[in-house]
Design a protein around this motif. Structure first.
Motif, PDB file in Angstrom:
ATOM      1  N   GLY A 118      -0.342  -4.377  -6.129  1.00 35.65           N
ATOM      2  CA  GLY A 118      -0.306  -3.630  -7.424  1.00 35.65           C
ATOM      3  C   GLY A 118      -1.385  -2.335  -7.091  1.00 35.65           C
ATOM      4  N   ALA A 119      -1.507  -1.973  -8.407  1.00 37.98           N
ATOM      5  CA  ALA A 119      -1.895  -0.526  -8.399  1.00 37.98           C
ATOM      6  C   ALA A 119      -3.419  -0.296  -7.433  1.00 37.98           C
ATOM      7  N   ASP A 171      -3.912  -1.745  -4.745  1.00 34.08           N
ATOM      8  CA  ASP A 171      -3.468  -2.036  -3.337  1.00 34.08           C
ATOM      9  C   ASP A 171      -2.962  -0.547  -2.915  1.00 34.08           C
ATOM     10  N   ARG A 172      -2.854   0.499  -3.666  1.00 26.77           N
ATOM     11  CA  ARG A 172      -2.477   1.747  -3.309  1.00 26.77           C
ATOM     12  C   ARG A 172      -2.916   2.416  -2.366  1.00 26.77           C
ATOM     13  N   THR A 181       4.922   5.336  -1.780  1.00 26.50           N
ATOM     14  CA  THR A 181       4.121   4.323  -2.484  1.00 26.50           C
ATOM     15  C   THR A 181       4.145   4.403  -3.772  1.00 26.50           C
ATOM     16  N   ASP A 182       3.956   5.758  -4.429  1.00 21.09           N
ATOM     17  CA  ASP A 182       3.903   5.907  -5.748  1.00 21.09           C
ATOM     18  C   ASP A 182       5.205   5.419  -6.547  1.00 21.09           C
ATOM     19  N   LEU A 186       5.600   1.573  -6.331  1.00 19.23           N
ATOM     20  CA  LEU A 186       4.968   0.758  -7.250  1.00 19.23           C
ATOM     21  C   LEU A 186       5.244   0.979  -8.770  1.00 19.23           C
ATOM     22  N   ARG A 245       9.011  -3.054  -5.989  1.00 16.40           N
ATOM     23  CA  ARG A 245       7.862  -3.929  -5.676  1.00 16.40           C
ATOM     24  C   ARG A 245       7.706  -3.623  -4.314  1.00 16.40           C
ATOM     25  N   ILE A 246       6.346  -4.092  -4.043  1.00 22.50           N
ATOM     26  CA  ILE A 246       5.948  -3.780  -2.681  1.00 22.50           C
ATOM     27  C   ILE A 246       5.221  -5.227  -2.261  1.00 22.50           C
ATOM     28  N   CYS A 266       3.135  -4.316   5.069  1.00 21.34           N
ATOM     29  CA  CYS A 266       3.865  -4.249   3.651  1.00 21.34           C
ATOM     30  C   CYS A 266       5.346  -4.269   3.754  1.00 21.34           C
ATOM     31  N   LEU A 268       8.449  -2.189   1.167  1.00 24.71           N
ATOM     32  CA  LEU A 268       8.757  -1.581  -0.102  1.00 24.71           C
ATOM     33  C   LEU A 268      10.251  -1.801  -0.596  1.00 24.71           C
TER      34      LEU A 268
END
Length: 214
Positions: free
Chosen positions: A9-10, A12-13, A52-53, A56, A60-61, A70, A72
């Motif tokens: 989720g955010a 975890d950015r 990543t942005d 997200l 989904r990541i 991780c 993506l």
């Protein structure tokens, strides 16, 4: 013992950006986009943050529960993606527009950010809906433990159940071999970066499961 996997989720950015930055510092493609160790060390994370942005927001990541790896993913419809961030536009025009925006946001004086974005978007298959593995990163000190394979299989199982193909671009011959073991096959058309390394687009058809004997 299985690998614990959860959706990111955010919150975890920053963890994901640091993980991708570390995982791809020695990657051939990252080395081409950001030549020179010091330049790459101080700039590469901006591109990982941009990726990543996008995912997200649009995809989904998946993250291992220990934060060591991780993946993506984007769900791509037929006739897509128009651009790397899901914005309107398709073909050469959409790819160029997205490439320019990414370069301006990440590293304005670096034309290679724009070049690789354009090549990847233009070469992306558009005729069938599929799951797109954009990136997968494993902490350098945890590589070789099967974390990446576990993350990929986590989604491929759903692909098989739902009859969805999957697609990716391998950034090295070594990673291409690893993906082959998971059922991916080279599409036959490599992406050769100008005066740089080769990328291997790979496609995986869903595996149909035979019904069990009664």
């Amino acid at each position: 013992m299985g690998v614990g996997i959860r959706p990111a989720g955010a919150d975890d950015r920053e963890l994901i950006v640091r993980l991708l930055d570390a995982a791809f510092q020695d990657d051939p493609v990252s080395g081409w986009v950001f030549p020179g160790e010091e330049y790459r060390r101080t700039t590469h994370h901006r591109l990982m943050a941009a990726f990543t942005d996008v995912v997200l927001a649009e995809g989904r990541i998946d993250l291992t529960e220990d934060g060591a790896a991780c993946a993506l993913w984007l769900s791509v419809p037929a006739d897509g993606p128009g651009t790397a961030d899901g914005a309107e536009g398709s073909g050469a025009s959409g790819a160029t527009d997205e490439a320019v925006r990414l370069r301006e946001a990440v590293d304005p004086a670096n034309p290679r950010v724009e070049e690789i974005t354009r090549l990847v978007v233009e070469s992306h298959p558009r005729d069938r809906a599929h799951e797109y593995l954009w990136m997968i990163g494993v902490a350098p000190d945890r590589q070789g433990e099967g974390l990446g394979g576990a993350l990929v299989r986590h989604v491929l199982g759903r692909c098989d159940r739902e009859g969805l193909p999957a697609y990716l671009e391998a950034s090295s011959a070594r990673s291409a071999k690893l993906y082959e073991r998971l059922g991916f096959a080279f599409t036959g058309r490599a992406l050769d970066l100008p005066d740089g390394p080769r990328m291997w687009p790979m496609w995986r058809e869903p595996r149909t499961r035979r019904p069990s004997a009664s």
